[in-house]
Design a protein around this motif. Structure first.
Motif, short mmCIF file in Angstrom:
data_model
loop_
_atom_site.label_atom_id
_atom_site.label_comp_id
_atom_site.label_asym_id
_atom_site.label_seq_id
_atom_site.Cartn_x
_atom_site.Cartn_y
_atom_site.Cartn_z
N ILE A 68 0.84 -1.19 0.00
CA ILE A 68 0.00 0.00 0.00
C ILE A 68 0.87 1.24 0.00
O ILE A 68 2.03 1.20 0.43
N LEU A 69 0.31 2.34 -0.48
CA LEU A 69 0.96 3.65 -0.43
C LEU A 69 0.10 4.52 0.47
O LEU A 69 -0.98 4.97 0.06
N ALA A 70 0.54 4.72 1.68
CA ALA A 70 -0.27 5.45 2.67
C ALA A 70 0.65 6.19 3.63
O ALA A 70 0.53 6.07 4.85
N GLU A 71 1.54 6.99 3.08
CA GLU A 71 2.50 7.72 3.90
C GLU A 71 1.78 8.62 4.90
O GLU A 71 0.86 9.36 4.56
N GLY A 72 2.20 8.54 6.14
CA GLY A 72 1.64 9.37 7.18
C GLY A 72 0.41 8.79 7.85
O GLY A 72 -0.11 9.38 8.81
N GLY A 106 0.70 12.30 15.34
CA GLY A 106 0.71 13.15 14.17
C GLY A 106 0.32 12.48 12.87
O GLY A 106 0.64 12.98 11.78
N LYS A 107 -0.42 11.37 12.95
CA LYS A 107 -0.82 10.65 11.74
C LYS A 107 -1.96 11.37 11.02
O LYS A 107 -2.75 12.10 11.62
N LYS A 108 -2.06 11.13 9.72
CA LYS A 108 -3.09 11.76 8.89
C LYS A 108 -4.43 11.05 8.99
O LYS A 108 -5.47 11.60 8.64
N GLY A 109 -4.39 9.78 9.40
CA GLY A 109 -5.61 8.99 9.48
C GLY A 109 -5.27 7.52 9.63
O GLY A 109 -4.11 7.15 9.84
N LEU A 110 -6.30 6.69 9.50
CA LEU A 110 -6.14 5.24 9.60
C LEU A 110 -6.49 4.59 8.27
O LEU A 110 -7.29 5.12 7.50
N CYS A 111 -5.94 3.42 8.02
CA CYS A 111 -6.38 2.62 6.87
C CYS A 111 -6.37 1.14 7.26
O CYS A 111 -5.67 0.73 8.19
N ILE A 112 -7.19 0.36 6.55
CA ILE A 112 -7.40 -1.04 6.91
C ILE A 112 -7.98 -1.78 5.71
O ILE A 112 -8.64 -1.17 4.86
N HIS A 155 -4.20 13.26 1.54
CA HIS A 155 -4.24 12.41 0.34
C HIS A 155 -4.84 11.05 0.68
O HIS A 155 -4.82 10.62 1.83
N LEU A 156 -5.38 10.39 -0.33
CA LEU A 156 -5.98 9.08 -0.13
C LEU A 156 -4.94 7.97 -0.23
O LEU A 156 -4.11 7.98 -1.15
N PRO A 157 -4.97 7.01 0.69
CA PRO A 157 -4.11 5.85 0.56
C PRO A 157 -4.53 5.05 -0.68
O PRO A 157 -5.67 5.14 -1.14
N ARG A 158 -3.63 4.24 -1.20
CA ARG A 158 -3.97 3.41 -2.36
C ARG A 158 -3.09 2.17 -2.40
O ARG A 158 -2.05 2.11 -1.74
#
Length: 248
Positions: A68-72, A106-112, A155-158
């Motif tokens: 995945i590409l989900a920096e931050g 300081g994260k931009k959000g979560l992904c799963i 930005h959106l993770p992908r």
């Protein structure tokens, strides 16, 4: 409910929820060894003080064992509440703790990872939607990447391109797996033995580094089974389930 954070200092004495309680069991040993390495990469493992399946495991997305590409972002490896512990709001407790910790870092959000319909060993999409998560990417096999932003302008993770269309150029069964799931230590050798006994082409690819896992052809790296090049399932198969699959 009270919760405890498993760390390198207390991991040897703590029960890790989803595997057997016997610390000498190969499943427990493999999972604890994997966790111990990931603690250095920022992994957090928070669980209930009660014995049972009630925990969340998350890590900075740059260090996740997924393409995945989900920096931050913070990536949730697993959020699991099952058995008698379900239905008491513990999933919300654990997710809220993850959100608070991630914001503090300081994260931009979560992904799963999830899917349009509930799949075994993936997060429940209904729960994610209820909590404000949205789909931000989807592979051709239906595996979805969901995200919960902490700010509207992030930005959106992908998925990486390698995981967009899960397909390999190999015949027979090919399994990609990691030691993130403790059950693999028991069941992968078991189905390997069945395949050998029945002279069925079977290859197990044990992903043993972050770099390997971040560049494979499947978004789900914990367990991804292919047959004749096509993705079949991310559901961990025991001996009975594998034999049933062979009958199809």
């Amino acid at each position: 409910m009270e919760y405890i954070k498993v760390t390198s200092e207390n991991i040897e004495k703590e029960h890790i929820c989803c595997a057997l309680s016997n610390t000498s069991d190969i499943q427990v040993a493999s999972k604890k060894a994997w966790l111990s390495r990931q603690f250095k990469e920022g992994l957090v493992f928070l669980k209930s003080i009660e014995r049972g399946k009630c925990f969340i495991e998350y890590i900075p997305a740059e260090n996740a064992w997924n393409p995945i590409l989900a920096e931050g972002y913070m990536y949730i490896n697993c959020l699991w509440v099952a058995g008698s512990l379900k239905g008491h709001g513990y999933s919300s407790d654990l997710l809220n703790a993850c959100i608070e910790d991630s914001k503090n870092k300081g994260k931009k959000g979560l992904c799963i990872l999830s899917a349009a319909k509930k799949k075994p060993f993936l997060a429940d999409p209904k729960f994610l939607k209820y909590k404000g998560f949205q789909v931000c990417d989807e592979a051709t096999n239906g595996i979805q990447l969901w995200y919960l932003p902490f700010d509207k302008n992030v930005h959106l993770p992908r998925f990486k391109e390698c995981a967009k269309n899960p397909h390999i150029d190999e015949k027979g069964y090919v399994l990609y797996y990691t030691n993130q799931c403790p059950f693999n230590a028991r069941y992968v050798p078991m189905i390997e033995a069945i395949a050998k006994e029945k002279s069925i082409p079977f290859k197990a690819v044990h992903l043993q580094s972050k770099e390997q896992a971040q560049n494979v052809v499947t978004a789900v790296t914990t367990y991804a089974l292919f047959f004749d090049g096509n993705f079949i399932t991310n559901e961990l198969l025991n001996d009975k389930k594998f034999l049933k699959l062979l009958e199809k």
